[in-house]
Design a protein around this motif. Structure first.
Motif, PDB file in Angstrom:
ATOM      1  N   UNK A 206      36.402  43.751  37.544  1.00  0.00           N
ATOM      2  CA  UNK A 206      36.520  43.573  38.988  1.00  0.00           C
ATOM      3  C   UNK A 206      37.957  43.721  39.497  1.00  0.00           C
ATOM      4  N   UNK A 207      38.908  43.886  38.608  1.00  0.00           N
ATOM      5  CA  UNK A 207      40.315  43.842  38.996  1.00  0.00           C
ATOM      6  C   UNK A 207      40.672  44.847  40.085  1.00  0.00           C
ATOM      7  N   UNK A 208      40.236  46.088  39.930  1.00  0.00           N
ATOM      8  CA  UNK A 208      40.577  47.117  40.904  1.00  0.00           C
ATOM      9  C   UNK A 208      39.989  46.790  42.266  1.00  0.00           C
ATOM     10  N   UNK A 209      38.755  46.328  42.281  1.00  0.00           N
ATOM     11  CA  UNK A 209      38.092  45.994  43.537  1.00  0.00           C
ATOM     12  C   UNK A 209      38.779  44.816  44.221  1.00  0.00           C
ATOM     13  N   UNK A 210      39.233  43.852  43.441  1.00  0.00           N
ATOM     14  CA  UNK A 210      39.940  42.699  43.993  1.00  0.00           C
ATOM     15  C   UNK A 210      41.306  43.104  44.530  1.00  0.00           C
ATOM     16  N   UNK A 211      41.946  44.012  43.840  1.00  0.00           N
ATOM     17  CA  UNK A 211      43.247  44.494  44.291  1.00  0.00           C
ATOM     18  C   UNK A 211      43.121  45.227  45.618  1.00  0.00           C
ATOM     19  N   UNK A 212      42.041  45.973  45.789  1.00  0.00           N
ATOM     20  CA  UNK A 212      41.839  46.755  47.010  1.00  0.00           C
ATOM     21  C   UNK A 212      41.757  45.885  48.255  1.00  0.00           C
ATOM     22  N   UNK A 213      41.226  44.669  48.120  1.00  0.00           N
ATOM     23  CA  UNK A 213      41.100  43.804  49.298  1.00  0.00           C
ATOM     24  C   UNK A 213      42.233  42.777  49.381  1.00  0.00           C
ATOM     25  N   UNK A 214      43.209  42.888  48.484  1.00  0.00           N
ATOM     26  CA  UNK A 214      44.354  41.989  48.545  1.00  0.00           C
ATOM     27  C   UNK A 214      44.047  40.578  48.090  1.00  0.00           C
ATOM     28  N   UNK A 215      43.273  40.452  47.001  1.00  0.00           N
ATOM     29  CA  UNK A 215      42.989  39.131  46.449  1.00  0.00           C
ATOM     30  C   UNK A 215      44.246  38.568  45.803  1.00  0.00           C
ATOM     31  N   UNK A 216      44.339  37.267  45.758  1.00  0.00           N
ATOM     32  CA  UNK A 216      45.493  36.614  45.139  1.00  0.00           C
ATOM     33  C   UNK A 216      45.545  36.916  43.643  1.00  0.00           C
ATOM     34  N   UNK A 217      46.734  36.905  43.104  1.00  0.00           N
ATOM     35  CA  UNK A 217      46.934  37.150  41.675  1.00  0.00           C
ATOM     36  C   UNK A 217      46.743  35.830  40.935  1.00  0.00           C
ATOM     37  N   UNK A 218      45.483  35.503  40.634  1.00  0.00           N
ATOM     38  CA  UNK A 218      45.153  34.245  39.985  1.00  0.00           C
ATOM     39  C   UNK A 218      43.816  34.397  39.264  1.00  0.00           C
ATOM     40  N   UNK A 219      43.428  33.375  38.524  1.00  0.00           N
ATOM     41  CA  UNK A 219      42.155  33.395  37.818  1.00  0.00           C
ATOM     42  C   UNK A 219      40.994  33.270  38.790  1.00  0.00           C
ATOM     43  N   UNK A 220      39.843  33.887  38.460  1.00  0.00           N
ATOM     44  CA  UNK A 220      38.635  33.694  39.262  1.00  0.00           C
ATOM     45  C   UNK A 220      37.527  33.028  38.441  1.00  0.00           C
ATOM     46  N   UNK A 221      37.907  32.384  37.338  1.00  0.00           N
ATOM     47  CA  UNK A 221      36.941  31.661  36.515  1.00  0.00           C
ATOM     48  C   UNK A 221      36.634  30.305  37.151  1.00  0.00           C
TER      49      UNK A 221
END
Length: 547
Positions: free
Chosen positions: A263-278
């Motif tokens: 999911x990293x690329x998709x999260x980067x595209x929307x400007x998600x924070x650089x943190x864990x999503x667990x």
């Protein structure tokens, strides 16, 4: 056993520090988020402002009928990504208790209940929420800017609202609203994220909320929370995700796929924070998941049950799909839960497994809770059940007859005429509905496009299926605690879907709490108090700390 309704009344009694809403480059920012500040991971435009709250009071009536006065800080809709496609949906609200029954409490280390209100894989918004339990499904439309109510409260804010949270509701995600209220009264922090959904369409006619948008958004919400550790209330390492129906499926997926690089690329595209999503734990009610195998599982379960019209579905198609399920189930090589006495679960023994592990214990619990006269009346009306005074017994065929009409036609999820909501879930671009199984595409009746699934479908299926992350690519960062519930009369999906999820999680060594509610339908939640107690147990949280 049914519990009493949980009620709440909200009244604004104070205001937190206010700040004006900000926007940079047309992107709506969290009200009060100072661009000079940064999160723990350096995201300057995704900073939670701990002072931009409204102070509210709520009266929560618990499952025993006792009222609790709860004062809490409430943060209106906060956009949780820096490059939102639609901030109306990509926002969250936060509720943190500060006083319970007149005693000040400190929720800084409390578990966080991350409760979504997603149903039918439709969009869900908290933009207009004015208090805890404010998540709601939204409609379609073009991407918007800042969500309504995203600005910090002004000094003149004053409002009163009332609402009820019932245990048994429909599949829009409302079934878990009682969880939010009880969690708040228990001293937990409640965070409710919105998310894009399958019906959203922009002015160019492009669908921007189809798979995998919803799970990407929920992951981004988790990343926002964790990136704001020390600023946002609650223990960010003890996030418990919760949802119903499609929301339950996404809650399961969130737990199964934590920190997956897919999911990293998709999260980067929307400007998600650089943190864990667990997330730490999962609460899932009637999850509509494992979609590429759901048609076969549904026919194995409900294939002989007629529709509400009394008409039988095409039995040739039903048997084809049942055969596909048998092959899939064999490949999973799942074992029954510990203590069940069942080894490998197959299409041949799954009916007996469901009876002994879930259905008969559920009926037993239900009957044991009735008065002698009520039990006698119930058994007289339901002669398929035997009762020896301590335990209920019946056959699988008797159970199917008792449930009665199936809700969905065949195929239930990848409809030949592309009419199912799941067909829309896998739409793309300006194409509203698409097939996502080879069988559905091969037997397409619309005459639109190829009789093969599109090349991007396999990857999207992996991104949307928790079983992929539990079976194909076993994820070490998954949640290790699972609360799964389903009504025995729920014909929106197959009983084996949640049972497979539970079995695989336990086979991997995870802690699983899974049961079925007797005679309950889709969206049931008859033991919300037990769920709140379970959260305290698995997270190690004793009680709300006094200040």
């Amino acid at each position: 056993m049914k519990h009493r309704a949980i009620k709440r009344r909200n009244v604004v009694i104070g205001i937190g520090a206010a700040a004006g809403a900000a926007a940079v480059g047309g992107i709506a920012l969290n009200a009060g988020a100072a661009t000079a500040s940064t999160t723990a991971n350096g995201d300057s435009d995704l900073v939670f402002d701990p002072d931009a709250y409204t102070k509210l009071t709520t009266t929560v009536t618990d499952t025993e009928g006792t009222e609790h006065a709860v004062t809490y800080h409430f943060w209106k809709a906060i956009t949780y990504v820096s490059k939102p496609v639609d901030a109306t949906y990509q926002s969250l609200i936060v509720s943190a208790p500060v006083e319970i029954d007149g005693t000040a409490v400190d929720a800084s280390n409390a578990p966080i209940l991350l409760a979504n209100s997603i149903g039918g894989y439709m969009p869900s918004s908290v933009a207009d929420a004015t208090g805890v339990g404010g998540g709601a499904m939204g409609g379609g439309g073009a991407p918007g800017g800042a969500p309504t109510g995203s600005a910090a409260p002004s000094a003149s804010t004053s409002a009163t609202s009332t609402s009820n949270a019932n245990q048994n509701t429909n599949a829009t995600g409302g079934a878990t609203s009682s969880n939010q209220l009880l969690a708040l009264a228990a001293g937990y922090v409640v965070i409710e994220p919105g998310a894009r959904g399958r019906t959203l369409k922009n002015s160019a006619g492009e669908y921007y909320g189809t798979a995998p948008a919803a799970i990407v958004d929920l992951k981004a919400a988790v990343r926002y929370i964790k990136a704001n550790k020390g600023r946002i209330p609650g223990n960010v390492e003890r996030i418990v995700s919760a949802g119903t129906s499609a929301g339950g499926a996404l809650s399961s997926l969130l737990g199964a796929s934590g920190d997956s690089p897919l999911y990293d690329k998709l999260l980067e595209e929307i400007g998600a924070a650089d943190a864990s999503d667990a997330v730490f734990a999962v609460g899932a009610w009637c999850p509509i998941t494992d979609l590429e195998h759901a048609d076969g599982a549904y026919e194995w379960n409900w294939g002989t049950n007629a529709l509400s019209t009394g008409k039988q579905v095409d039995q040739t198609v039903s048997k084809d799909l049942q055969s596909q399920f048998a092959e899939y189930q064999a490949k999973l090589r799942l074992r029954g839960l510990k203590g069940s006495g069942f080894g490998t679960l197959t299409a041949r023994n799954y009916d007996e497994y469901l009876l002994k592990q879930y259905m008969e214990p559920s009926a037993t619990t239900y009957l044991a809770a009735l008065s002698d006269s009520d039990r006698e009346t119930y058994l007289a009306k339901n002669t398929f059940i035997t009762w020896d005074g301590e335990k209920a017994g019946f056959t699988w065929d008797g159970f199917l007859t008792h449930v009665g009409a199936r809700k969905k036609t065949v195929p239930a999820f990848d409809a030949f005429d592309l009419s199912a909501g799941e067909n829309n879930l896998f739409g793309a671009g300006t194409t509203q509905n698409r097939h996502f199984t080879a069988y559905g595409a091969k037997n397409d009746t619309t005459g639109i496009g190829s009789r093969r699934v599109a090349s991007d479908i396999p990857e999207k299926l992996n991104l949307m299926n928790p079983m992929y992350h539990l079976v194909e690519k076993v994820n070490g960062k998954r949640s290790k605690h699972w609360w799964i519930r389903l009504g025995t009369n729920d014909t929106d999906t197959s009983h084996v879907i949640s049972a497979n999820l539970a079995a695989r999680a336990e086979n991997l060594g995870d802690e699983v709490n899974h049961l079925y509610y007797w005679d309950q339908g889709h969206g049931a939640n008859t033991d919300p108090g037990d769920f709140i107690t379970w959260i305290a147990k698995v997270t190690g949280y004793k009680k709300a700390r006094t200040k």
